[in-house]
Design an enzyme around this catalytic site. Structure first.
Site, PDB file in Angstrom:
ATOM      1  N   SER A 166       0.847  -1.183   0.000  1.00 37.53           N
ATOM      2  CA  SER A 166       0.000   0.000   0.000  1.00 37.53           C
ATOM      3  C   SER A 166       0.883   1.234   0.000  1.00 37.53           C
ATOM      4  CB  SER A 166      -0.881   0.021   1.252  1.00 37.53           C
ATOM      5  OG  SER A 166      -1.450   1.300   1.464  1.00 37.53           O
ATOM      6  N   TYR A 191       0.407   0.004  10.697  1.00 37.24           N
ATOM      7  CA  TYR A 191      -0.021  -0.393   9.356  1.00 37.24           C
ATOM      8  C   TYR A 191       1.085  -0.098   8.351  1.00 37.24           C
ATOM      9  CZ  TYR A 191      -2.716  -0.406   4.993  1.00 37.24           C
ATOM     10  OH  TYR A 191      -3.163  -0.640   3.702  1.00 37.24           O
TER      11      TYR A 191
END
Length: 328
Positions: A166, A191
């Site tokens: 990502s 994350y």
């Protein structure tokens, strides 16, 4: 590409002019590609961009195995799609990873495509296994163990292994002194670390495996509203302008549909334009450029493609999971 890159078989982190872009769909990048007789694994291939990935691969002729933490939900979501099989897999549980891999290897089949698509994002502080931080454990360590355990089926087919990262990897490199966030937990930085780990995994897997005909890629699929956002409070998504008061998505400049979001991972797994390449990070159906120094969140950060850090993470991951297909 430098002479040293060509000598080492590495691929330069620069665009190749694929002809595709941010609005391309998975069907677009598969047009003219016949996947008949090919076998793919798509983790989380039953919701969001994973479901669109499964649909597109099957439409192009592939058979797809979908490992799922919620097998019944997966079967319901995949109902009506042929040439799909569902099996149970919880990436946060290494016993579950081993059991799935053992069942698959017992079938005697070889793999052509492995797309590590499943993941969690910005969850509250959660511990799995021996106290591991859930995002690092699920997004990275579970997939690390899965690919290494499936290696006897990956190597003979000369498979491509695709790691769905990502743009969130810009948030954080690897927090080497505290990878499990035992202090000062921040859901977005955790994350980011997990998504950086996804890229570093592809970098080192490619370095280890390319001489055996296996190539690896990592990628940013794009901004897409999917069930990945399930841990985010409604207030936070409203504050970001992603949804309205009734929970309906608000069209965003630059946001993609699930069909567009699936395109880059499908392109990574199947495109002949990437033959002979590997170990790079992709976005918008092309190889990404290095991230600009002005802080703009595009391209790939240097900490995610650093070969020394990739090797270090591989050794740490092998130690934590107890599995390494490339051990002497």
């Amino acid at each position: 590409m430098s002479n040293s890159d060509m000598t080492n078989g590495n691929t330069a982190q620069h665009k190749i002019g694929s002809g595709f872009g941010a609005t391309s769909t998975a069907d677009d990048v598969l047009r003219g590609i016949d996947l008949g007789g090919r076998l793919a694994i798509v983790t989380g291939g039953y919701s969001g961009i994973g479901l669109e990935t499964t649909r597109a691969l099957v439409k192009a002729g592939a058979r797809v195995v979908v490992p799922a933490r919620r097998p019944q939900t997966a079967r319901e979501n995949l109902d009506g799609i042929e040439n799909v099989e569902v099996d149970e897999l919880d990436l946060g549980d290494l016993d579950s990873v081993r059991a799935f891999a053992d069942r698959f290897l017992a079938s005697g089949r070889t793999l052509d495509l492995v797309i590590d698509n499943a993941g969690i994002m910005a969850c509250p502080e959660t511990r799995v296994g021996p106290g591991w931080e859930a995002q690092f454990a699920t997004n990275h360590l579970g997939h690390f163990a899965l690919v290494n355990r499936l290696w006897p089926a990956i190597e003979p087919g000369g498979a491509r292994v695709v790691s769905v990262s990502s743009r969130g990897h810009h948030f954080s490199g690897i927090r080497w002194d505290d990878v499990h966030w035992r202090r000062d937990y921040d859901k977005w930085l955790a994350y980011g670390q997990a998504k950086t780990a996804n890229v570093l995994f592809a970098v080192h897997l490619d370095a280890l495996a390319r001489d055996r005909g296996v190539r690896a890629f990592a990628l940013h699929p794009g901004g897409i509203l999917t069930p990945l956002q399930r841990y985010l409070p409604r207030e936070e998504m409203m504050a970001n302008g992603w949804i309205d008061e009734d929970g309906n998505p608000i069209p965003q400049p630059g946001f993609k549909t699930p069909e567009q979001g699936a395109a880059t991972q499908v392109w990574a797994a199947t495109s002949p334009q990437l033959d002979g390449m590997g170990g790079v990070y992709l976005e918008d159906c092309d190889i990404a450029e290095p991230a600009p120094e002005n802080g703009e969140r595009t391209g790939v950060k240097g900490w995610a493609t650093d070969r020394e850090q990739a090797s270090r993470l591989w050794e740490l991951s092998a130690e934590l999971t107890g599995v390494n297909a490339f051990a002497p």
